[in-house]
Motif scaffolding. Sequence first.
Motif, short mmCIF file in Angstrom:
data_model
loop_
_atom_site.label_atom_id
_atom_site.label_comp_id
_atom_site.label_asym_id
_atom_site.label_seq_id
_atom_site.Cartn_x
_atom_site.Cartn_y
_atom_site.Cartn_z
N ILE A 125 -13.95 16.67 -59.27
CA ILE A 125 -13.13 15.99 -60.27
C ILE A 125 -11.99 16.91 -60.72
CG2 ILE A 125 -13.17 14.73 -62.46
CD1 ILE A 125 -15.03 13.60 -60.26
N ASN A 126 -10.79 16.36 -60.79
CA ASN A 126 -9.54 17.07 -61.14
C ASN A 126 -8.94 17.82 -59.95
OD1 ASN A 126 -9.81 16.14 -63.76
ND2 ASN A 126 -10.70 18.05 -64.53
N SER A 127 -9.54 17.71 -58.77
CA SER A 127 -8.95 18.24 -57.55
C SER A 127 -8.41 17.07 -56.74
CB SER A 127 -9.98 19.01 -56.73
OG SER A 127 -9.44 19.43 -55.48
N ASP A 128 -7.25 17.27 -56.11
CA ASP A 128 -6.67 16.22 -55.29
C ASP A 128 -6.66 16.66 -53.83
OD1 ASP A 128 -4.99 13.67 -54.99
OD2 ASP A 128 -3.70 15.19 -54.07
N PHE A 129 -7.30 15.87 -52.98
CA PHE A 129 -7.47 16.22 -51.58
C PHE A 129 -6.13 16.48 -50.88
CE2 PHE A 129 -7.58 14.87 -47.11
CZ PHE A 129 -8.58 15.68 -46.61
N ASN A 130 -5.17 15.58 -51.04
CA ASN A 130 -3.90 15.71 -50.32
C ASN A 130 -3.12 16.93 -50.79
OD1 ASN A 130 -4.20 13.39 -48.67
ND2 ASN A 130 -3.61 12.08 -50.38
N THR A 131 -3.15 17.20 -52.09
CA THR A 131 -2.48 18.39 -52.62
C THR A 131 -3.11 19.65 -52.06
OG1 THR A 131 -1.92 17.22 -54.66
CG2 THR A 131 -1.85 19.63 -54.72
N LEU A 132 -4.46 19.68 -52.05
CA LEU A 132 -5.17 20.85 -51.52
C LEU A 132 -4.87 21.04 -50.04
CD1 LEU A 132 -7.21 23.15 -51.65
CD2 LEU A 132 -9.05 21.46 -51.43
N LEU A 133 -4.88 19.95 -49.28
CA LEU A 133 -4.61 20.04 -47.84
C LEU A 133 -3.21 20.58 -47.58
CD1 LEU A 133 -5.53 19.57 -44.96
CD2 LEU A 133 -4.81 17.18 -45.17
N ASN A 134 -2.23 20.12 -48.33
CA ASN A 134 -0.86 20.61 -48.17
C ASN A 134 -0.76 22.09 -48.55
OD1 ASN A 134 0.19 18.17 -47.24
ND2 ASN A 134 0.63 17.43 -49.31
N THR A 135 -1.52 22.50 -49.57
CA THR A 135 -1.54 23.91 -49.97
C THR A 135 -2.10 24.78 -48.84
OG1 THR A 135 -1.80 23.38 -52.32
CG2 THR A 135 -2.50 25.57 -51.62
#
Length: 351
Positions: A125-135
């Motif tokens: 919760i509060n983590s975004d998969f797409n944002t993390l993947l792009n990071t």
Amino acid sequence: MGALKFNAWQIELTTRCPLRCAMCLKDTYKDWHRKDMEIDNFTKILPYLKDVKTVVLEGWGESLMHPHIIEIIDLVKSQGCEVGFVTSGFGLDEPIMDKLFMAGIDFIGFSFSGATSEIHNSIRINSDFNTLLNTVKMFSEKKPKQIETHIVYLVLKKNVHEMPELVKVAAEAGVKEVVFINIIHVTNWWQDKEKAFICFEEKPYKKIINQIIKETINTAKRYKIMIHLPNFSITEVAICSENPLENLYISVDGDVSPCVYLNPPIQNSFIRIFCGKEYKTDKLGFGNIFYEDIETIWCREEYIEFRNRFLARKRKFMDLYNLLLEQKKPADFVFPEPPESCKTCYKLLGV
């Protein structure tokens, strides 16, 4: 410090975290101790690190939230250690990446709990998969070649089916290693229901798990990804993977414990659910490195007795191993008792 040598020290820099992960014990306890380790206190640890091979800068919080994370990495590197941590990716933008590279970070792990937004975001919760993947993609593209990256995937019943797909995600992100792990600190009945390993024989579920593992291995071979798989059936081990004979954990307050699971940032005791039963467990520490030297702590009678339990188990296992090598039939095999606080830990059951 003389003859004392260590494989790894895990040092908790902060207990603060912006995430509310379903498998974390943080929301179970209202007395969660939110704090950063002061830089002056960290420098008290520094002289001992000459005798430590690897320093893992993490505990129960998000290490990137520590205001002096870059300076601390630089200090650790000055002692000749390998250094890194596992992160949710929170706040890891391009300028911070460049600072991590300049400080000399050796390794970094990225926490995923799904191979799709739907699953990952519902667990972390509060983590975004797409944002993390792009990071992770950006980090992989920018990093110097010598920095090792990996993905850490905590397996639950809710996300176990996405293990093969996660290997593909790693390949897409430029990461060549995936570490699959089980939930160890089970503190509520939702977590107990969601653990992916088997405490008791469940033949239909075991068949499903075996098929997923087979598919994961084949996918890893196809994409040339190194994977580390945990056990999904319990098997008692002599020494758990935390290996308290060579490693230790230092909390944000400086308390020295055998491992992170024995010292969560709460007041006193905590609940473990172990193979269907609740157990009250007291926090365990053997001294404070901010006020005592490590040799005094390591050689404390209670700490020696703790480690001696594991040494006895190791010797028993080696006796069995040698008998098997000699093709001799061993007598009924029973490990010596582990320390009391470890009897209800899944790590000792090899998962």
